[in-house]
Design a protein around this motif. Structure first.
Motif, mmCIF file in Angstrom:
data_model
loop_
_atom_site.group_PDB
_atom_site.id
_atom_site.type_symbol
_atom_site.label_atom_id
_atom_site.label_comp_id
_atom_site.label_asym_id
_atom_site.label_seq_id
_atom_site.Cartn_x
_atom_site.Cartn_y
_atom_site.Cartn_z
ATOM 1 N N ALA A 229 -20.912 -75.499 21.117
ATOM 2 C CA ALA A 229 -19.664 -76.142 20.714
ATOM 3 C C ALA A 229 -18.607 -76.002 21.807
ATOM 4 C CB ALA A 229 -19.167 -75.531 19.398
ATOM 5 N N ARG A 230 -18.609 -74.864 22.485
ATOM 6 C CA ARG A 230 -17.633 -74.627 23.555
ATOM 7 C C ARG A 230 -17.875 -75.595 24.716
ATOM 8 N NH1 ARG A 230 -17.253 -70.911 28.028
ATOM 9 N NH2 ARG A 230 -15.092 -70.279 28.407
ATOM 10 N N GLY A 231 -19.148 -75.805 25.065
ATOM 11 C CA GLY A 231 -19.463 -76.738 26.133
ATOM 12 C C GLY A 231 -19.053 -78.160 25.786
ATOM 13 N N THR A 232 -19.268 -78.553 24.535
ATOM 14 C CA THR A 232 -18.858 -79.885 24.089
ATOM 15 C C THR A 232 -17.341 -80.021 24.167
ATOM 16 O OG1 THR A 232 -20.785 -80.093 22.636
ATOM 17 C CG2 THR A 232 -18.880 -81.482 22.135
ATOM 18 N N LYS A 233 -16.642 -78.977 23.766
ATOM 19 C CA LYS A 233 -15.178 -78.990 23.832
ATOM 20 C C LYS A 233 -14.702 -79.222 25.266
ATOM 21 C CE LYS A 233 -11.194 -75.922 22.839
ATOM 22 N NZ LYS A 233 -10.823 -75.488 24.194
ATOM 23 N N HIS A 234 -15.345 -78.565 26.219
ATOM 24 C CA HIS A 234 -14.960 -78.751 27.620
ATOM 25 C C HIS A 234 -15.183 -80.192 28.074
ATOM 26 C CE1 HIS A 234 -15.591 -74.183 28.401
ATOM 27 N NE2 HIS A 234 -14.363 -74.444 27.984
ATOM 28 N N LEU A 235 -16.307 -80.793 27.668
ATOM 29 C CA LEU A 235 -16.551 -82.185 28.030
ATOM 30 C C LEU A 235 -15.505 -83.117 27.419
ATOM 31 C CD1 LEU A 235 -20.442 -82.583 27.775
ATOM 32 C CD2 LEU A 235 -19.049 -82.840 29.824
ATOM 33 N N LEU A 236 -15.140 -82.876 26.176
ATOM 34 C CA LEU A 236 -14.138 -83.716 25.516
ATOM 35 C C LEU A 236 -12.784 -83.589 26.209
ATOM 36 C CD1 LEU A 236 -15.065 -83.106 21.760
ATOM 37 C CD2 LEU A 236 -15.633 -85.083 23.191
ATOM 38 N N GLU A 237 -12.443 -82.386 26.643
ATOM 39 C CA GLU A 237 -11.164 -82.191 27.340
ATOM 40 C C GLU A 237 -11.170 -82.891 28.698
ATOM 41 O OE1 GLU A 237 -9.838 -77.871 25.444
ATOM 42 O OE2 GLU A 237 -11.129 -77.946 27.209
ATOM 43 N N LEU A 238 -12.288 -82.834 29.409
ATOM 44 C CA LEU A 238 -12.384 -83.552 30.680
ATOM 45 C C LEU A 238 -12.322 -85.059 30.452
ATOM 46 C CD1 LEU A 238 -15.132 -81.525 32.580
ATOM 47 C CD2 LEU A 238 -12.677 -81.477 32.988
ATOM 48 N N THR A 239 -12.928 -85.522 29.356
ATOM 49 C CA THR A 239 -12.879 -86.948 29.021
ATOM 50 C C THR A 239 -11.446 -87.394 28.780
ATOM 51 O OG1 THR A 239 -15.093 -86.852 28.031
ATOM 52 C CG2 THR A 239 -13.680 -88.697 27.391
ATOM 53 N N GLU A 240 -10.696 -86.604 28.025
ATOM 54 C CA GLU A 240 -9.292 -86.933 27.767
ATOM 55 C C GLU A 240 -8.498 -86.990 29.055
ATOM 56 O OE1 GLU A 240 -7.837 -84.086 25.004
ATOM 57 O OE2 GLU A 240 -9.063 -84.815 23.331
ATOM 58 N N ALA A 241 -8.781 -86.052 29.970
ATOM 59 C CA ALA A 241 -8.077 -86.050 31.254
ATOM 60 C C ALA A 241 -8.402 -87.305 32.050
ATOM 61 C CB ALA A 241 -8.455 -84.806 32.052
ATOM 62 N N ALA A 242 -9.688 -87.681 32.094
ATOM 63 C CA ALA A 242 -10.088 -88.866 32.844
ATOM 64 C C ALA A 242 -9.481 -90.133 32.240
ATOM 65 C CB ALA A 242 -11.615 -88.964 32.867
ATOM 66 N N GLN A 243 -9.450 -90.207 30.919
ATOM 67 C CA GLN A 243 -8.867 -91.388 30.262
ATOM 68 C C GLN A 243 -7.367 -91.493 30.504
ATOM 69 O OE1 GLN A 243 -10.253 -90.578 26.281
ATOM 70 N NE2 GLN A 243 -12.037 -91.898 26.497
ATOM 71 N N ALA A 244 -6.746 -90.337 30.788
ATOM 72 C CA ALA A 244 -5.311 -90.329 31.092
ATOM 73 C C ALA A 244 -5.047 -90.577 32.575
ATOM 74 C CB ALA A 244 -4.703 -88.996 30.672
ATOM 75 N N GLY A 245 -6.102 -90.836 33.338
ATOM 76 C CA GLY A 245 -5.952 -91.149 34.749
ATOM 77 C C GLY A 245 -6.039 -89.962 35.686
ATOM 78 N N ARG A 246 -6.446 -88.810 35.167
ATOM 79 C CA ARG A 246 -6.542 -87.625 36.003
ATOM 80 C C ARG A 246 -7.986 -87.430 36.450
ATOM 81 N NH1 ARG A 246 -3.819 -81.757 34.486
ATOM 82 N NH2 ARG A 246 -3.866 -80.925 36.622
ATOM 83 N N PRO A 247 -8.244 -87.170 37.732
ATOM 84 C CA PRO A 247 -9.628 -86.971 38.180
ATOM 85 C C PRO A 247 -10.234 -85.716 37.557
ATOM 86 C CG PRO A 247 -8.083 -86.447 39.949
ATOM 87 C CD PRO A 247 -7.281 -87.063 38.850
ATOM 88 N N ALA A 248 -11.479 -85.840 37.098
ATOM 89 C CA ALA A 248 -12.144 -84.730 36.422
ATOM 90 C C ALA A 248 -13.625 -84.728 36.775
ATOM 91 C CB ALA A 248 -11.956 -84.840 34.907
ATOM 92 N N ALA A 249 -14.216 -83.531 36.808
ATOM 93 C CA ALA A 249 -15.632 -83.408 37.156
ATOM 94 C C ALA A 249 -16.248 -82.213 36.455
ATOM 95 C CB ALA A 249 -15.807 -83.269 38.673
ATOM 96 N N MET A 250 -17.531 -82.342 36.130
ATOM 97 C CA MET A 250 -18.322 -81.242 35.607
ATOM 98 C C MET A 250 -19.368 -80.893 36.657
ATOM 99 S SD MET A 250 -18.982 -79.114 33.113
ATOM 100 C CE MET A 250 -18.383 -79.739 31.534
ATOM 101 N N LEU A 251 -19.407 -79.624 37.030
ATOM 102 C CA LEU A 251 -20.361 -79.168 38.044
ATOM 103 C C LEU A 251 -21.424 -78.302 37.375
ATOM 104 C CD1 LEU A 251 -21.300 -78.773 40.974
ATOM 105 C CD2 LEU A 251 -19.712 -76.865 41.138
ATOM 106 N N TYR A 252 -22.675 -78.749 37.440
ATOM 107 C CA TYR A 252 -23.791 -77.989 36.904
ATOM 108 C C TYR A 252 -24.436 -77.217 38.048
ATOM 109 C CZ TYR A 252 -23.243 -80.848 32.720
ATOM 110 O OH TYR A 252 -22.729 -81.457 31.602
ATOM 111 N N LEU A 253 -24.363 -75.889 37.963
ATOM 112 C CA LEU A 253 -24.926 -75.031 39.000
ATOM 113 C C LEU A 253 -26.369 -74.692 38.621
ATOM 114 C CD1 LEU A 253 -24.218 -73.362 41.607
ATOM 115 C CD2 LEU A 253 -23.907 -71.419 40.061
ATOM 116 N N LEU A 254 -27.317 -75.127 39.420
ATOM 117 C CA LEU A 254 -28.734 -74.874 39.162
ATOM 118 C C LEU A 254 -29.045 -73.433 39.542
ATOM 119 C CD1 LEU A 254 -31.494 -75.764 38.284
ATOM 120 C CD2 LEU A 254 -31.838 -76.802 40.524
ATOM 121 N N ALA A 255 -29.061 -72.562 38.537
ATOM 122 C CA ALA A 255 -29.153 -71.121 38.773
ATOM 123 C C ALA A 255 -30.591 -70.622 38.696
ATOM 124 C CB ALA A 255 -28.269 -70.370 37.778
ATOM 125 N N ARG A 256 -31.506 -71.396 39.230
ATOM 126 C CA ARG A 256 -32.900 -70.992 39.366
ATOM 127 C C ARG A 256 -33.479 -71.756 40.553
ATOM 128 N NH1 ARG A 256 -35.761 -71.475 34.034
ATOM 129 N NH2 ARG A 256 -37.653 -71.284 35.289
#
Length: 239
Positions: free
Chosen positions: A152-179
């Motif tokens: 749920a926390r990860g989904t919340k972060h995606l929704l917040e980034l989506t809101e930022a992008a829709q408001a015209g603010r640049p946003a990115a999610m970085l997936y670190l491949l830890a293996r």
């Protein structure tokens, strides 16, 4: 990122209460280590696996040992998810995150009403980091997957980034491949369909999805170039 002390090899006996793991050292001594990983650790918590621990002498800490790495098959996987931001921070300072220009970045910046984003880059981009450790297919062309449990926390972060992008603010999610036994990443839509839907919505709204690989050893972990994020929509996708 270099480990502050030489890692000690141990055998996993059991992981329990999310943040505890019983280990047997090479000497035969059985100890309890701190496990800084809130996920399910699917595929990397089976008894008998070889683990690597970092010790400490801090009298304020309840446990002397911290679980850092685990050997799975032919590869190493980062157990301590708190390491991810340290790796990314070092990569940003070295201008080693493909696709972004860090500039004068800041860490732990307020986003929205009750949340913080991991980094704000010099150009204003909001950058959130997730550590990817699950791989159910480690064949030559296998995939690492995120998440390894409902988040749920990860989904919340995606929704917040989506809101930022829709408001015209640049946003990115970085997936670190830890293996280091696979080289590309996709979303585990069968594990968390809600997260997969949020991922698709965020990408459609303009949130950039970035992948960063790691060089992992028992002496340290360092960023190692771009990693492919599956370009196909995740919602309803079958494995």
């Amino acid at each position: 990122m270099e480990f502050t002390r030489p890692l000690i090899r141990a055998k996993l006996l059991r992981r329990y209460k999310r943040f505890l793991a019983d280990m047997e050292l090479d000497s035969g001594e059985v100890i309890t280590a701190h496990c800084a990983n809130p996920g399910s650790m699917l595929g990397m918590n089976a008894p008998g696996l070889t683990c690597w621990l970092e010790g400490n002498d801090d009298p304020k800490r309840k446990l002397r040992w911290s679980w850092k790495l685990v050997e799975v098959g032919e590869g190493l996987v980062v157990v301590d998810t708190a390491i991810a931001n340290r790796i990314v921070g070092e990569a940003l300072r070295a201008d080693a995150v493909p696709g972004v220009t860090a500039g004068d970045f800041r860490a732990e910046v307020k986003m929205g009403q009750n949340s913080r984003v991991d980094f704000q880059l010099g150009d204003g981009t909001l950058l959130e980091v997730k550590s990817v450790t699950l791989a159910r297919d480690t064949s030559h062309d296998g995939w690492a997957e995120f998440p390894d449990s409902v988040t749920a926390r990860g989904t919340k972060h995606l929704l917040e980034l989506t809101e930022a992008a829709q408001a015209g603010r640049p946003a990115a999610m970085l997936y670190l491949l830890a293996r280091n036994d696979v080289s590309r990443i996709r979303i585990a839509s069968d594990i968390d369909p809600t997260y997969a839907q949020a991922f698709d919505t965020a990408r459609a709204a303009g949130v950039r999805m970035l992948g960063l690989g790691c060089q992992i050893s028992t002496t340290g972990i360092h960023a190692a170039g771009a990693v492919l994020i599956d370009p196909a929509p995740q919602t309803g996708k079958s494995r």
